[in-house]
Design an enzyme around this catalytic site. Structure first.
Site, PDB file in Angstrom:
ATOM      1  N   TRP A  58      -3.633   1.885  -1.245  1.00  0.00           N
ATOM      2  CA  TRP A  58      -2.770   3.079  -1.354  1.00  0.00           C
ATOM      3  C   TRP A  58      -3.568   4.349  -1.145  1.00  0.00           C
ATOM      4  CZ3 TRP A  58       1.890   2.459  -0.088  1.00  0.00           C
ATOM      5  CH2 TRP A  58       2.499   1.227  -0.317  1.00  0.00           C
TER       6      TRP A  58
ATOM      7  N   ASP B 146      -1.768  10.051  -7.471  1.00  0.00           N
ATOM      8  CA  ASP B 146      -0.635   9.169  -7.174  1.00  0.00           C
ATOM      9  C   ASP B 146      -0.476   8.185  -8.337  1.00  0.00           C
ATOM     10  OD1 ASP B 146       1.120   7.243  -6.358  1.00  0.00           O
ATOM     11  OD2 ASP B 146       0.019   6.676  -4.544  1.00  0.00           O
TER      12      ASP B 146
ATOM     13  N   LYS C 216       8.803   1.456 -10.115  1.00  0.00           N
ATOM     14  CA  LYS C 216       7.936   0.542 -10.871  1.00  0.00           C
ATOM     15  C   LYS C 216       8.108   0.770 -12.363  1.00  0.00           C
ATOM     16  CE  LYS C 216       4.920   1.078  -6.965  1.00  0.00           C
ATOM     17  NZ  LYS C 216       5.057  -0.227  -6.318  1.00  0.00           N
TER      18      LYS C 216
HETATM   19  N1  PMP Z   1       1.448   4.607  -4.025  1.00  0.00           N
HETATM   20  C1  PMP Z   1       1.293   3.502  -4.782  1.00  0.00           C
HETATM   21  C2  PMP Z   1       0.149   3.427  -5.739  1.00  0.00           C
HETATM   22  C3  PMP Z   1       2.200   2.443  -4.652  1.00  0.00           C
HETATM   23  O1  PMP Z   1       2.048   1.338  -5.382  1.00  0.00           O
HETATM   24  C4  PMP Z   1       3.274   2.563  -3.736  1.00  0.00           C
HETATM   25  C5  PMP Z   1       4.323   1.484  -3.578  1.00  0.00           C
HETATM   26  N2  PMP Z   1       3.970   0.214  -3.837  1.00  0.00           N
HETATM   27  C6  PMP Z   1       3.370   3.728  -2.963  1.00  0.00           C
HETATM   28  C7  PMP Z   1       2.444   4.735  -3.151  1.00  0.00           C
HETATM   29  C8  PMP Z   1       4.472   3.904  -1.959  1.00  0.00           C
HETATM   30  O2  PMP Z   1       5.640   4.175  -2.635  1.00  0.00           O
HETATM   31  P1  PMP Z   1       7.036   4.356  -1.908  1.00  0.00           P
HETATM   32  O3  PMP Z   1       7.453   3.018  -1.433  1.00  0.00           O
HETATM   33  O4  PMP Z   1       7.886   4.926  -3.007  1.00  0.00           O
HETATM   34  O5  PMP Z   1       6.858   5.329  -0.794  1.00  0.00           O
END
Ligand code: PMP
Length: 360
Positions: free
Chosen positions: A102, A172, A196
């Site tokens: 990420w 994030d 989540k």
């Molecule tokens: N950052 C992290 C740490 C994540 O775990 C995720 C999704 N698994 C995201 C960003 C992306 O999130 P979204 O699908 O809401 O764009």
């Protein structure tokens, strides 16, 4: 009806009591004669729902008054672009930690807008640790420092807030927000996708220090400008009304559980129990540096990869679902967010022990 223990990384389990309340209110929200889904976002009823959700989140996280809370569409991924678009101002460079998949995505998006200085990277260690503070390469002239407190895929979590001096810290928090108390005042921006630890998908919660608003360039689309949403209390356009309402129910539930101190105790206990089961067995393994293991996402492998499919199908038959690891890591991953009951983790541990006894 039998509800499974769902170990999905997201969308993930939500508290059963919250689902029940949403069900009770589905057709007629508190005598309004309509579902929350059918309400105008500018009506009195919906405004009260939205305002209450924000107030409860502020209370839970002890968010200082000089921070705005935004409820935005586009998930966490939009934030990968919104952060540089809003914070660079006249600066040309930003600092990023690279501690997992990420982080990498956030970095790739930032590179469209600025030079990225890597503060530290654990890519060479397969993202299984966090580089020592002594080796961090912080740039005092960076517009901001970005990091991913919890890497959802690798199961790696910073246990302390990085010390970055006066440069605004951006984080994030998608997969660990609300899992424990947090000193919000240490941050410039905290953002998180909702699917989540908050509720359904389709929204990001963004907590932004007010002095950081208003620095987006003229070419920034209105929808990608924090100031647009801050000025309009996240009602510049139609917000994800139902997800926002649902998040509010989860915030109330968290308050009933005793808030984030109480959740931290429960979450730490759940994680310790599972790590302990993995570490005391020769059959299961977790590759992450024990100092930085995630409380929320726990990847583990079996001694024999050839047993993975059997493990997953037998687990499913035991009502333990979505345990397959991310394709980039393999093996298994148990995501145990706030809504995963302690009984779910205990059921998983009992299943793992039984499986090992039969197959090892
Ligand atoms: N950052 C992290 C740490 C994540 O775990 C995720 C999704 N698994 C995201 C960003 C992306 O999130 P979204 O699908 O809401 O764009």
């Amino acid at each position: 009806m039998s509800r499974a223990y769902n170990f999905s990384a997201g969308p993930a389990m939500v508290p059963e009591a919250v689902l029940q309340q949403a069900q009770e209110e589905l057709l007629d929200w508190q005598g309004s004669g309509m579902s929350v889904m059918e309400m105008s976002h500018r009506g009195k009823e919906y405004m009260s729902i939205a305002t209450q959700a924000e107030a409860d989140l502020r209370e839970l996280m002890a968010i200082p008054e000089n921070y705005k809370v935004l409820f935005l569409q586009g998930g966490a991924s939009s934030q990968f672009a919104m952060v540089p678009l809003n914070l660079l101002g006249d600066k040309k460079t930003a600092d990023y930690f690279n501690t997992g998949q990420w982080s990498k995505k956030a970095i790739a998006e930032a590179k469209r807008y600025c030079d990225v200085n890597l503060v530290a990277s654990s890519e060479a260690e397969n993202f299984c640790t966090i580089p020592d503070t002594a080796n961090w390469n912080l740039n005092a002239d960076a517009a901001y420092v970005h990091y991913t407190p919890n890497e959802t895929i690798g199961g790696l979590e910073f246990q302390e807030i990085p010390e970055v001096g006066d440069v605004p810290l951006v984080a994030d928090f998608s997969s660990t927000i609300l899992s424990r108390p947090l000193d919000v005042s240490r941050y410039g921006i905290i953002y998180a996708g909702t699917q989540k630890n908050i509720g359904p998908a389709g929204m990001a919660v963004v907590i932004v220090r007010e002095d950081l608003l208003g620095n987006a360039g003229d070419s920034t689309p209105a929808m990608f400008n924090y100031a647009t949403h801050a000025k309009a209390d996240s009602m510049y356009n139609t917000p994800p009304t139902y997800t926002w309402y649902f998040a509010g129910l989860v915030f109330k539930w968290l308050k009933q559980q005793g808030g984030l101190e109480a959740m931290a105790k429960i979450n730490q206990g759940k994680a310790q129990a599972l790590y302990n089961a993995i570490d005391t067995s020769d059959f299961y393994a977790n590759p992450v540096d024990p100092r930085y293991r995630s409380w929320m996402n726990i990847p583990f492998t079996l001694a024999d990869d050839g047993l993975n499919d059997t493990f997953l199908s037998e687990a499913k038959a035991a009502n333990l679902v979505t345990l397959k690891g991310h394709r980039s890591v393999g093996g298994m991953r148990a995501s145990i967010y706030n809504a995963m009951p302690e009984a779910g983790v205990q059921a998983l541990i009992a299943f793992m022990k039984d499986f090992e006894q039969r197959k090892a």
